[in-house]
Design a protein around this motif. Structure first.
Motif, mmCIF file in Angstrom:
data_model
loop_
_atom_site.group_PDB
_atom_site.id
_atom_site.type_symbol
_atom_site.label_atom_id
_atom_site.label_comp_id
_atom_site.label_asym_id
_atom_site.label_seq_id
_atom_site.Cartn_x
_atom_site.Cartn_y
_atom_site.Cartn_z
ATOM 1 N N ALA A 75 0.825 -1.216 0.000
ATOM 2 C CA ALA A 75 0.000 0.000 0.000
ATOM 3 C C ALA A 75 0.855 1.261 0.000
ATOM 4 C CB ALA A 75 -0.936 0.001 1.202
ATOM 5 N N GLY A 76 2.077 1.175 0.460
ATOM 6 C CA GLY A 76 2.967 2.330 0.508
ATOM 7 C C GLY A 76 4.316 1.938 1.045
ATOM 8 N N LYS A 77 5.186 2.923 1.232
ATOM 9 C CA LYS A 77 6.558 2.654 1.661
ATOM 10 C C LYS A 77 6.612 1.990 3.023
ATOM 11 C CE LYS A 77 9.535 5.826 3.236
ATOM 12 N NZ LYS A 77 10.503 6.940 3.284
ATOM 13 N N GLU A 78 5.735 2.432 3.931
ATOM 14 C CA GLU A 78 5.777 1.871 5.281
ATOM 15 C C GLU A 78 5.483 0.379 5.256
ATOM 16 O OE1 GLU A 78 4.151 4.708 4.537
ATOM 17 O OE2 GLU A 78 5.574 6.110 5.487
ATOM 18 N N ASP A 79 4.458 -0.032 4.483
ATOM 19 C CA ASP A 79 4.137 -1.458 4.379
ATOM 20 C C ASP A 79 5.312 -2.245 3.815
ATOM 21 O OD1 ASP A 79 1.507 -1.267 5.346
ATOM 22 O OD2 ASP A 79 0.744 -0.723 3.393
ATOM 23 N N LEU A 80 5.939 -1.689 2.788
ATOM 24 C CA LEU A 80 7.063 -2.371 2.161
ATOM 25 C C LEU A 80 8.218 -2.553 3.155
ATOM 26 C CD1 LEU A 80 8.535 -1.359 -1.333
ATOM 27 C CD2 LEU A 80 9.940 -2.263 0.497
ATOM 28 N N LEU A 81 8.580 -1.488 3.859
ATOM 29 C CA LEU A 81 9.715 -1.551 4.769
ATOM 30 C C LEU A 81 9.443 -2.478 5.959
ATOM 31 C CD1 LEU A 81 10.836 2.201 4.767
ATOM 32 C CD2 LEU A 81 11.938 0.277 3.593
ATOM 33 N N VAL A 82 8.214 -2.446 6.476
ATOM 34 C CA VAL A 82 7.877 -3.337 7.588
ATOM 35 C C VAL A 82 7.971 -4.790 7.134
ATOM 36 C CG1 VAL A 82 5.990 -4.147 9.059
ATOM 37 C CG2 VAL A 82 6.517 -1.713 8.924
ATOM 38 N N GLU A 83 7.497 -5.089 5.925
ATOM 39 C CA GLU A 83 7.584 -6.467 5.445
ATOM 40 C C GLU A 83 9.033 -6.877 5.224
ATOM 41 O OE1 GLU A 83 5.867 -9.256 1.879
ATOM 42 O OE2 GLU A 83 4.610 -7.676 2.712
ATOM 43 N N LEU A 84 9.861 -5.953 4.787
ATOM 44 C CA LEU A 84 11.286 -6.259 4.644
ATOM 45 C C LEU A 84 11.889 -6.617 5.998
ATOM 46 C CD1 LEU A 84 14.022 -6.392 3.257
ATOM 47 C CD2 LEU A 84 14.147 -3.882 3.370
ATOM 48 N N ILE A 85 11.581 -5.833 7.024
ATOM 49 C CA ILE A 85 12.081 -6.141 8.366
ATOM 50 C C ILE A 85 11.596 -7.513 8.809
ATOM 51 C CG2 ILE A 85 11.975 -5.489 10.804
ATOM 52 C CD1 ILE A 85 11.714 -2.568 9.848
ATOM 53 N N ARG A 86 10.308 -7.792 8.602
ATOM 54 C CA ARG A 86 9.752 -9.072 9.035
ATOM 55 C C ARG A 86 10.403 -10.237 8.294
ATOM 56 N NH1 ARG A 86 4.736 -8.634 11.629
ATOM 57 N NH2 ARG A 86 5.044 -10.837 12.100
ATOM 58 N N SER A 87 10.845 -10.010 7.049
ATOM 59 C CA SER A 87 11.472 -11.088 6.279
ATOM 60 C C SER A 87 12.866 -11.424 6.788
ATOM 61 C CB SER A 87 11.544 -10.710 4.789
ATOM 62 O OG SER A 87 12.580 -9.768 4.542
ATOM 63 N N VAL A 88 13.508 -10.473 7.456
ATOM 64 C CA VAL A 88 14.862 -10.694 7.978
ATOM 65 C C VAL A 88 14.818 -11.214 9.408
ATOM 66 C CG1 VAL A 88 17.094 -9.592 8.421
ATOM 67 C CG2 VAL A 88 15.743 -8.891 6.442
ATOM 68 N N GLU A 89 13.788 -10.819 10.161
ATOM 69 C CA GLU A 89 13.632 -11.312 11.521
ATOM 70 C C GLU A 89 13.273 -12.791 11.521
ATOM 71 O OE1 GLU A 89 11.958 -7.517 14.041
ATOM 72 O OE2 GLU A 89 10.513 -8.767 13.003
ATOM 73 N N PRO A 90 13.560 -13.499 12.624
ATOM 74 C CA PRO A 90 13.088 -14.889 12.732
ATOM 75 C C PRO A 90 11.571 -14.918 12.672
ATOM 76 C CG PRO A 90 14.672 -14.368 14.475
ATOM 77 C CD PRO A 90 14.328 -13.072 13.803
ATOM 78 N N PRO A 91 10.988 -15.992 12.117
ATOM 79 C CA PRO A 91 9.521 -16.073 12.053
ATOM 80 C C PRO A 91 8.914 -16.219 13.431
ATOM 81 C CG PRO A 91 10.514 -18.150 11.384
ATOM 82 C CD PRO A 91 11.649 -17.174 11.532
ATOM 83 N N ASP A 92 7.726 -15.684 13.599
ATOM 84 C CA ASP A 92 7.015 -15.834 14.863
ATOM 85 C C ASP A 92 6.760 -17.316 15.132
ATOM 86 O OD1 ASP A 92 5.642 -12.949 13.772
ATOM 87 O OD2 ASP A 92 6.384 -13.028 15.826
ATOM 88 N N PRO A 93 6.884 -17.750 16.378
ATOM 89 C CA PRO A 93 6.846 -19.187 16.663
ATOM 90 C C PRO A 93 5.443 -19.767 16.739
ATOM 91 C CG PRO A 93 7.155 -17.967 18.701
ATOM 92 C CD PRO A 93 7.176 -16.954 17.587
ATOM 93 N N GLU A 94 5.356 -21.056 16.438
ATOM 94 C CA GLU A 94 4.154 -21.835 16.734
ATOM 95 C C GLU A 94 4.269 -22.270 18.190
ATOM 96 O OE1 GLU A 94 1.595 -22.552 14.966
ATOM 97 O OE2 GLU A 94 2.116 -22.284 12.846
ATOM 98 N N LEU A 95 3.284 -21.954 19.001
ATOM 99 C CA LEU A 95 3.353 -22.295 20.421
ATOM 100 C C LEU A 95 2.879 -23.733 20.639
ATOM 101 C CD1 LEU A 95 2.016 -19.024 22.061
ATOM 102 C CD2 LEU A 95 4.363 -19.656 21.464
ATOM 103 N N PRO A 96 3.590 -24.497 21.475
ATOM 104 C CA PRO A 96 3.207 -25.894 21.692
ATOM 105 C C PRO A 96 1.882 -26.050 22.414
ATOM 106 C CG PRO A 96 4.994 -25.268 23.184
ATOM 107 C CD PRO A 96 4.826 -24.136 22.194
ATOM 108 N N GLY A 97 1.533 -25.101 23.301
ATOM 109 C CA GLY A 97 0.264 -25.167 24.008
ATOM 110 C C GLY A 97 0.202 -26.243 25.082
ATOM 111 N N THR A 98 1.356 -26.834 25.435
ATOM 112 C CA THR A 98 1.366 -27.896 26.443
ATOM 113 C C THR A 98 1.296 -27.359 27.859
ATOM 114 O OG1 THR A 98 3.779 -27.911 26.210
ATOM 115 C CG2 THR A 98 2.547 -29.583 25.001
ATOM 116 N N SER A 99 1.826 -26.163 28.076
ATOM 117 C CA SER A 99 1.765 -25.516 29.385
ATOM 118 C C SER A 99 2.092 -24.049 29.191
ATOM 119 C CB SER A 99 2.766 -26.146 30.362
ATOM 120 O OG SER A 99 4.100 -25.840 29.981
ATOM 121 N N VAL A 100 1.740 -23.245 30.180
ATOM 122 C CA VAL A 100 2.097 -21.829 30.125
ATOM 123 C C VAL A 100 3.612 -21.671 30.074
ATOM 124 C CG1 VAL A 100 2.095 -19.689 31.458
ATOM 125 C CG2 VAL A 100 -0.013 -20.966 31.175
#
Length: 215
Positions: A75-100
């Motif tokens: 949609a604009g520069k901000e969206d592009l730059l945020v997605e670039l940052i997210r592509s370099v950062e580790p992916p958000d984790p899948e939580l096991p849900g076995t315990s807190v």
């Protein structure tokens, strides 16, 4: 060349990370075009161009694509730059849900890996150093990355209250801050501090010992 980013998947709010950065418009994205655009931004920043001068027009010219091609994907520069940052950062984790505890350790491990990535990535250091001087960009990143991750941590604690693993009389926003504080301290204020693999578990166990229900 920027590493291939994680595909759409659960983000810090439990939603789809591909949708968080802004509404996609037009035809499906081309991986080759996205890589060319990301590489263009990286090249400009590594060449010393200030973040405020990295315009869509300049990105398009450097990447060898039309502005319309970029606007079909972001949609604009901000969206592009945020997605670039997210592509370099580790992916958000899948939580096991076995315990807190297990979920909190996983969330803190994500923060540890993100901190290590920031230490080793000149791109991330450069962008984060400049981002807060650009309110629209910082607000976009805060809204689509930081806030959802914070909400996810609070949701884990709320589940802990429901299962009896966390006391019900606590301010869960404050408790969440207690968990993430040591990681933020060692990744932002003390970037040379120890971030060993056992650190997330040590933080989680230390704080959980104080927030479990009393007999």
């Amino acid at each position: 060349m920027v590493p291939a980013g994680p595909g759409p998947g659960p983000d810090a709010s439990g939603g789809c990370s591909g949708a968080e950065g802004g509404v996609r418009r037009g035809r499906p994205r081309s991986e080759g075009v996205e890589r060319a655009v990301f590489d263009a931004v990286i090249g400009l920043l590594e060449g010393g161009v200030p973040l405020g001068d990295v315009s869509i027009e300049r990105i398009a010219r450097t990447a060898g694509v039309g502005k319309a091609t970029i606007y079909r994907r972001w949609a604009g520069k901000e969206d592009l730059l945020v997605e670039l940052i997210r592509s370099v950062e580790p992916p958000d984790p899948e939580l096991p849900g076995t315990s807190v505890r297990d979920d909190l350790v996983m969330l803190l491990e994500f923060m540890r890996r993100r901190g290590l990535a920031k230490r080793t990535s000149a791109l991330l250091r450069n962008m984060f150093a400049q981002m807060q001087a650009h309110p629209r960009l910082w607000d976009q990143y805060h809204r689509t990355a930081i806030e959802p991750r914070r909400r996810r941590g609070i949701e884990v604690l709320e589940r802990g209250v429901a299962t009896g693993e966390v006391r019900a009389d606590l301010d869960l926003e404050l408790v969440n801050d207690l968990f993430v504080g040591p990681l933020l301290l060692r990744t932002v204020l003390q970037p040379d501090a120890d971030l060993s693999p056992d650190f997330p578990a040590r933080v989680a166990d230390t704080i959980l010992d104080g927030v479990r229900p009393r007999n």
